[in-house]
Design an enzyme around this catalytic site. Structure first.
Site, mmCIF file in Angstrom:
data_model
loop_
_atom_site.group_PDB
_atom_site.id
_atom_site.type_symbol
_atom_site.label_atom_id
_atom_site.label_comp_id
_atom_site.label_asym_id
_atom_site.label_seq_id
_atom_site.Cartn_x
_atom_site.Cartn_y
_atom_site.Cartn_z
ATOM 1 N N PRO A 1 37.566 44.836 41.061
ATOM 2 C CA PRO A 1 36.663 45.223 41.999
ATOM 3 C C PRO A 1 36.720 44.989 43.481
ATOM 4 O O PRO A 1 37.435 43.797 43.733
ATOM 5 C CB PRO A 1 35.289 44.266 41.632
ATOM 6 C CG PRO A 1 35.898 43.623 40.264
ATOM 7 C CD PRO A 1 37.258 43.728 40.112
ATOM 8 N N ASP B 1 33.308 26.262 26.881
ATOM 9 C CA ASP B 1 34.073 26.175 28.034
ATOM 10 C C ASP B 1 35.455 26.798 27.710
ATOM 11 O O ASP B 1 36.353 26.520 26.880
ATOM 12 C CB ASP B 1 34.279 24.725 28.436
ATOM 13 C CG ASP B 1 35.546 24.097 29.501
ATOM 14 O OD1 ASP B 1 36.080 25.389 30.021
ATOM 15 O OD2 ASP B 1 35.794 23.124 29.743
ATOM 16 N N TYR C 1 42.764 32.145 45.598
ATOM 17 C CA TYR C 1 42.017 33.117 44.666
ATOM 18 C C TYR C 1 42.890 34.343 44.568
ATOM 19 O O TYR C 1 43.055 34.885 43.475
ATOM 20 C CB TYR C 1 40.695 33.471 45.440
ATOM 21 C CG TYR C 1 39.967 34.567 44.618
ATOM 22 C CD1 TYR C 1 39.142 34.116 43.283
ATOM 23 C CD2 TYR C 1 39.819 35.818 44.959
ATOM 24 C CE1 TYR C 1 38.546 35.063 42.848
ATOM 25 C CE2 TYR C 1 39.085 36.742 44.399
ATOM 26 C CZ TYR C 1 38.332 36.221 43.152
ATOM 27 O OH TYR C 1 37.803 37.336 42.506
ATOM 28 N N GLY D 1 26.128 38.129 37.598
ATOM 29 C CA GLY D 1 25.789 39.377 38.225
ATOM 30 C C GLY D 1 26.657 40.380 37.284
ATOM 31 O O GLY D 1 25.987 41.400 36.797
ATOM 32 N N ILE D 2 27.929 40.340 37.723
ATOM 33 C CA ILE D 2 28.839 41.479 36.915
ATOM 34 C C ILE D 2 28.478 41.424 35.475
ATOM 35 O O ILE D 2 28.537 42.211 34.727
ATOM 36 C CB ILE D 2 30.356 41.292 37.379
ATOM 37 C CG1 ILE D 2 30.225 41.739 38.911
ATOM 38 C CG2 ILE D 2 31.158 42.162 36.614
ATOM 39 C CD1 ILE D 2 31.590 41.625 39.616
#
Length: 261
Positions: A195, A72, A165, A25-26
């Site tokens: 973001p 990868d 995260y 998406g981004i």
């Protein structure tokens, strides 16, 4: 001075940009924005070949220049091969956007070693390997270039089930600052974009309470769009920001301005 006199500050004509995780998406918005500014775009993918090929076809149909590259990015040998292929095709890579990453969520006590390793490899190790490969090749050609690492506002605040995260994206921001310091003498700029919540298909239906909370917290009253992130990255790789390095540009609609109590 007329507005058109500043148009060149956001032009990427004649430059090559490599976007890791470019088919998502981004990533897709990044590729479209950079191509629209005139860059040849290398769309990196790991497993999403069909999406990468579709995006390449869309860009080429619109008159842009694009290619697809698989690797990868947690594996040094594959990263080196990725940059060798990109440089062989275009003569060099001027812009690197480290966008690839993963986003598994788990309560703190449920995070396994395997999940932790995956988080750090995909979100931090990949940034280090790709930035090293980019810098080494550009330094061999006299230096120069711009790197943007996609971090997150999760690096600045605690979120439930995001501890690994949050840690990974915090590491990305400090890596950005340290790399900017060491690579600056080679005229290589390294910045980050953090973001906030970015809209994706099904987000409002699948997490309506989260979207509502974010909209209430954000000063601008909405979640972000992928294009908001891409536009910030365009600024940071273009000549408009040629004396900016080592920063983390928050793109969150003002969510971090929310009152504490």
């Amino acid at each position: 001075m007329s507005a058109t006199a500043h148009h060149h500050l956001l032009s990427l004509n004649g430059k090559t940009a490599l976007v890791t995780g470019g088919a998502g998406g981004i990533g897709s918005a990044l590729c479209q924005t950079l191509a629209g500014a005139g860059a040849h775009v290398g769309i990196h993918y790991h497993t999403s070949e069909a999406a990468a090929l579709t995006l390449r076809a869309q860009l080429c149909d619109a008159g842009a220049s694009a290619s697809t590259l698989r690797a990868d990015v947690t594996n040094k040998a594959e990263v080196d091969a990725l940059f060798d292929a990109a440089c062989a095709a275009t003569g060099g890579v001027d812009i690197l956007i480290n966008n690839a990453g993963v986003y598994p969520l788990s309560p703190f006590l449920d995070i396994s070693e395997a999940e932790y390793d995956l988080m750090m490899d995909a979100n931090v190790r990949s940034v280090m390997l790709c930035t090293q490969a980019f810098a080494r090749r550009n330094m061999a050609q006299g230096g120069g270039g711009a790197v943007v690492n996609i971090a997150s506002i999760a690096a600045r605040g605690v979120l439930d089930m995001h501890s690994h995260y949050c840690a990974a994206k915090s590491a990305v921001i400090m890596f950005t600052r340290a790399a900017a310091r060491e690579l600056g003498e080679h005229n290589i700029r390294v910045n980050a974009v953090s973001p906030g919540l970015i809209w994706r298909q099904g987000l409002d239906a699948g997490w309506p309470e989260g979207v509502a909370r974010y909209q209430q917290a954000a000063a601008m009253g909405r979640v972000g769009q992928a294009e908001d992130v891409a536009n910030a990255c365009l600024f940071l790789v273009a000549d408009a920001s040629k004396w900016i390095t080592g920063i983390d540009l928050v793109v969150d609609g003002g969510a971090l301005t929310d009152k504490l109590f």
